[in-house]
Design a protein around this motif. Structure first.
Motif, mmCIF file in Angstrom:
data_model
loop_
_atom_site.group_PDB
_atom_site.id
_atom_site.type_symbol
_atom_site.label_atom_id
_atom_site.label_comp_id
_atom_site.label_asym_id
_atom_site.label_seq_id
_atom_site.Cartn_x
_atom_site.Cartn_y
_atom_site.Cartn_z
ATOM 1 N N PRO A 28 0.806 -1.225 0.000
ATOM 2 C CA PRO A 28 0.000 0.000 0.000
ATOM 3 C C PRO A 28 0.838 1.273 0.000
ATOM 4 C CG PRO A 28 -0.354 -1.257 2.038
ATOM 5 C CD PRO A 28 0.566 -2.053 1.160
ATOM 6 N N HIS A 29 1.991 1.246 0.657
ATOM 7 C CA HIS A 29 2.846 2.441 0.666
ATOM 8 C C HIS A 29 3.315 2.775 -0.742
ATOM 9 C CE1 HIS A 29 5.774 5.427 1.850
ATOM 10 N NE2 HIS A 29 6.715 4.741 1.201
ATOM 11 N N LEU A 30 3.807 1.765 -1.446
ATOM 12 C CA LEU A 30 4.278 1.996 -2.813
ATOM 13 C C LEU A 30 3.120 2.410 -3.710
ATOM 14 C CD1 LEU A 30 6.542 1.970 -4.896
ATOM 15 C CD2 LEU A 30 6.113 -0.471 -5.244
ATOM 16 N N ASN A 31 1.968 1.771 -3.574
ATOM 17 C CA ASN A 31 0.810 2.133 -4.394
ATOM 18 C C ASN A 31 0.408 3.588 -4.164
ATOM 19 O OD1 ASN A 31 -1.434 1.425 -6.207
ATOM 20 N ND2 ASN A 31 -2.674 1.787 -4.398
ATOM 21 N N ASN A 32 0.297 3.987 -2.901
ATOM 22 C CA ASN A 32 -0.072 5.376 -2.599
ATOM 23 C C ASN A 32 0.966 6.361 -3.119
ATOM 24 O OD1 ASN A 32 -2.440 4.644 -1.325
ATOM 25 N ND2 ASN A 32 -1.501 4.537 0.687
ATOM 26 N N LEU A 33 2.219 5.992 -2.981
ATOM 27 C CA LEU A 33 3.310 6.836 -3.459
ATOM 28 C C LEU A 33 3.235 7.020 -4.972
ATOM 29 C CD1 LEU A 33 5.999 8.175 -2.486
ATOM 30 C CD2 LEU A 33 7.103 6.051 -3.149
ATOM 31 N N ARG A 60 10.393 9.949 -18.023
ATOM 32 C CA ARG A 60 11.353 9.426 -17.048
ATOM 33 C C ARG A 60 11.913 10.551 -16.178
ATOM 34 N NH1 ARG A 60 15.264 5.058 -20.141
ATOM 35 N NH2 ARG A 60 14.347 3.224 -19.172
ATOM 36 N N ARG A 61 12.276 11.657 -16.799
ATOM 37 C CA ARG A 61 12.834 12.789 -16.058
ATOM 38 C C ARG A 61 11.821 13.322 -15.052
ATOM 39 N NH1 ARG A 61 12.125 17.884 -15.838
ATOM 40 N NH2 ARG A 61 13.751 19.293 -15.202
ATOM 41 N N ASP A 62 10.591 13.559 -15.497
ATOM 42 C CA ASP A 62 9.560 14.101 -14.612
ATOM 43 C C ASP A 62 9.293 13.166 -13.430
ATOM 44 O OD1 ASP A 62 9.374 16.212 -16.366
ATOM 45 O OD2 ASP A 62 7.447 15.594 -17.229
ATOM 46 N N LEU A 63 9.189 11.868 -13.719
ATOM 47 C CA LEU A 63 8.949 10.905 -12.645
ATOM 48 C C LEU A 63 10.151 10.832 -11.697
ATOM 49 C CD1 LEU A 63 7.145 8.042 -14.589
ATOM 50 C CD2 LEU A 63 6.133 9.598 -12.901
ATOM 51 N N ALA A 64 11.357 10.878 -12.248
ATOM 52 C CA ALA A 64 12.566 10.815 -11.415
ATOM 53 C C ALA A 64 12.598 11.966 -10.417
ATOM 54 C CB ALA A 64 13.816 10.835 -12.290
ATOM 55 N N VAL A 65 12.317 13.162 -10.893
ATOM 56 C CA VAL A 65 12.329 14.334 -10.014
ATOM 57 C C VAL A 65 11.296 14.165 -8.907
ATOM 58 C CG1 VAL A 65 11.835 16.819 -9.920
ATOM 59 C CG2 VAL A 65 13.284 15.897 -11.745
ATOM 60 N N ARG A 66 10.133 13.673 -9.248
ATOM 61 C CA ARG A 66 9.084 13.471 -8.239
ATOM 62 C C ARG A 66 9.460 12.369 -7.249
ATOM 63 N NH1 ARG A 66 5.213 16.781 -9.194
ATOM 64 N NH2 ARG A 66 4.729 17.425 -11.296
ATOM 65 N N TYR A 67 9.982 11.264 -7.760
ATOM 66 C CA TYR A 67 10.379 10.162 -6.888
ATOM 67 C C TYR A 67 11.467 10.598 -5.907
ATOM 68 C CZ TYR A 67 7.955 6.871 -10.060
ATOM 69 O OH TYR A 67 7.034 6.196 -10.805
ATOM 70 N N GLN A 106 12.171 8.243 1.398
ATOM 71 C CA GLN A 106 12.015 6.817 1.708
ATOM 72 C C GLN A 106 12.262 5.930 0.492
ATOM 73 O OE1 GLN A 106 9.417 5.456 4.452
ATOM 74 N NE2 GLN A 106 9.641 7.242 5.743
ATOM 75 N N LEU A 107 12.220 6.528 -0.687
ATOM 76 C CA LEU A 107 12.474 5.755 -1.912
ATOM 77 C C LEU A 107 13.962 5.767 -2.196
ATOM 78 C CD1 LEU A 107 9.906 6.501 -4.780
ATOM 79 C CD2 LEU A 107 10.526 4.300 -3.809
ATOM 80 N N HIS A 108 14.582 4.616 -2.140
ATOM 81 C CA HIS A 108 16.010 4.518 -2.433
ATOM 82 C C HIS A 108 16.260 4.766 -3.917
ATOM 83 C CE1 HIS A 108 17.036 3.071 1.534
ATOM 84 N NE2 HIS A 108 15.983 2.283 1.474
ATOM 85 N N ILE A 109 17.401 5.310 -4.225
ATOM 86 C CA ILE A 109 17.751 5.619 -5.613
ATOM 87 C C ILE A 109 17.745 4.355 -6.468
ATOM 88 C CG2 ILE A 109 19.611 6.466 -7.121
ATOM 89 C CD1 ILE A 109 20.111 8.647 -4.996
ATOM 90 N N SER A 110 18.132 3.221 -5.898
ATOM 91 C CA SER A 110 18.108 1.971 -6.664
ATOM 92 C C SER A 110 16.671 1.591 -7.039
ATOM 93 C CB SER A 110 18.769 0.841 -5.884
ATOM 94 O OG SER A 110 18.106 0.628 -4.656
ATOM 95 N N LYS A 111 15.720 1.854 -6.148
ATOM 96 C CA LYS A 111 14.317 1.549 -6.455
ATOM 97 C C LYS A 111 13.786 2.514 -7.508
ATOM 98 C CE LYS A 111 10.211 -0.214 -4.547
ATOM 99 N NZ LYS A 111 9.715 -0.985 -3.425
ATOM 100 N N ILE A 112 14.199 3.757 -7.426
ATOM 101 C CA ILE A 112 13.786 4.742 -8.434
ATOM 102 C C ILE A 112 14.320 4.318 -9.802
ATOM 103 C CG2 ILE A 112 14.061 7.133 -9.201
ATOM 104 C CD1 ILE A 112 14.135 7.917 -6.188
ATOM 105 N N ALA A 113 15.566 3.897 -9.843
ATOM 106 C CA ALA A 113 16.149 3.433 -11.109
ATOM 107 C C ALA A 113 15.327 2.286 -11.674
ATOM 108 C CB ALA A 113 17.601 3.006 -10.905
ATOM 109 N N TRP A 114 14.942 1.333 -10.824
ATOM 110 C CA TRP A 114 14.127 0.196 -11.268
ATOM 111 C C TRP A 114 12.759 0.660 -11.753
ATOM 112 C CZ3 TRP A 114 9.518 -1.729 -9.153
ATOM 113 C CH2 TRP A 114 9.068 -2.910 -9.733
ATOM 114 N N LEU A 115 12.097 1.543 -10.995
ATOM 115 C CA LEU A 115 10.777 2.042 -11.380
ATOM 116 C C LEU A 115 10.804 2.732 -12.738
ATOM 117 C CD1 LEU A 115 9.542 3.486 -7.969
ATOM 118 C CD2 LEU A 115 8.544 1.539 -9.201
#
Length: 161
Positions: A34-39, A110-117, A122-131
Motif C-alpha cells: 500500500p505504501h508503494l501504491n499510494n506513493l 522518465r525525467r519528470d517521474l525521477a524528479v518526483r520520486y 524513503q524511496l532509495h535511488i536503486s528503487k527509483i532506477a528500477w521504477l
C-alpha cells in the motif's frame, strides 16, 4: 502453472498479460504494497496535473502505455505501439504530426517521474532506477545528470534543504 491458473499458459510471448473475470476485482490483494501504491498514485496524479491542458491526447496515451512497461525495462516503441493498437510507423507518424518523437516522450516522462520520486526520501535511488526501467543505478545516474546537470543524490540533497 497451467493447473494453477486454470488455463493454458503461453511463455515467451510478446507481452505479459493475464485476463481475469470481472468479479476478480472483488478479491483481496494478499501481498499488496500500500505504501508503494499510494506513493506512485501521488506522483502520477501530480505529474498529470502539471501536464493537463497543454499535452495532446496521444502523448498521454503513449505515456500511460510507457508507464506500465517502465519497471520491466521493456519500453520499446514496438511494444507501446502494439498496446495502442497501431504499428510502429503509424505511432511515429502521429507523434511527428504533433511535433514529438517517441524517445523524447520517454525521456521527458522518465525525467519528470525521477524528479518526483526523489522528493520522497524513503524511496532509495536503486528503487527509483528500477521504477524508471534502468537496469543499473549507474545508467540512471548518468541519464539524470544529462537531464538536470545534477546527480540524483545532489538533487535529493538540494530538495531536502
Amino acid at each position: 502453472m497451467s493447473r494453477f491458473v486454470g488455463t493454458k499458459v503461453e511463455f515467451d510471448a510478446d507481452t505479459d498479460e493475464i485476463a481475469l473475470n470481472s468479479n476478480a476485482r472483488e478479491l483481496p490483494v494478499t501481498h499488496a504494497d500500500p505504501h508503494l501504491n499510494n506513493l506512485l498514485l501521488k506522483y502520477c496524479e501530480a505529474a498529470l496535473s502539471d501536464r493537463r491542458g497543454n499535452e495532446s491526447r496521444l502523448r498521454t496515451r503513449v505515456e500511460n502505455a510507457i508507464s506500465s512497461l517502465l519497471p520491466h525495462g521493456r519500453v520499446v516503441v514496438d511494444n507501446v505501439a502494439r498496446s495502442l493498437g497501431m504499428s510502429k510507423r503509424t505511432l511515429a507518424r502521429k507523434l511527428s504530426d504533433e511535433g514529438l518523437n517517441f524517445t523524447e516522450v520517454l525521456q521527458q516522462l522518465r525525467r519528470d517521474l525521477a524528479v518526483r520520486y526523489l522528493d520522497d526520501p524513503q524511496l532509495h535511488i536503486s528503487k527509483i532506477a528500477w521504477l524508471l526501467g534502468f537496469s543499473e543505478v549507474s545508467a540512471f545516474t548518468h541519464a539524470f545528470k544529462r537531464w538536470t546537470g545534477k546527480k540524483p543524490s545532489q538533487m535529493r540533497t538540494t530538495a531536502a534543504s
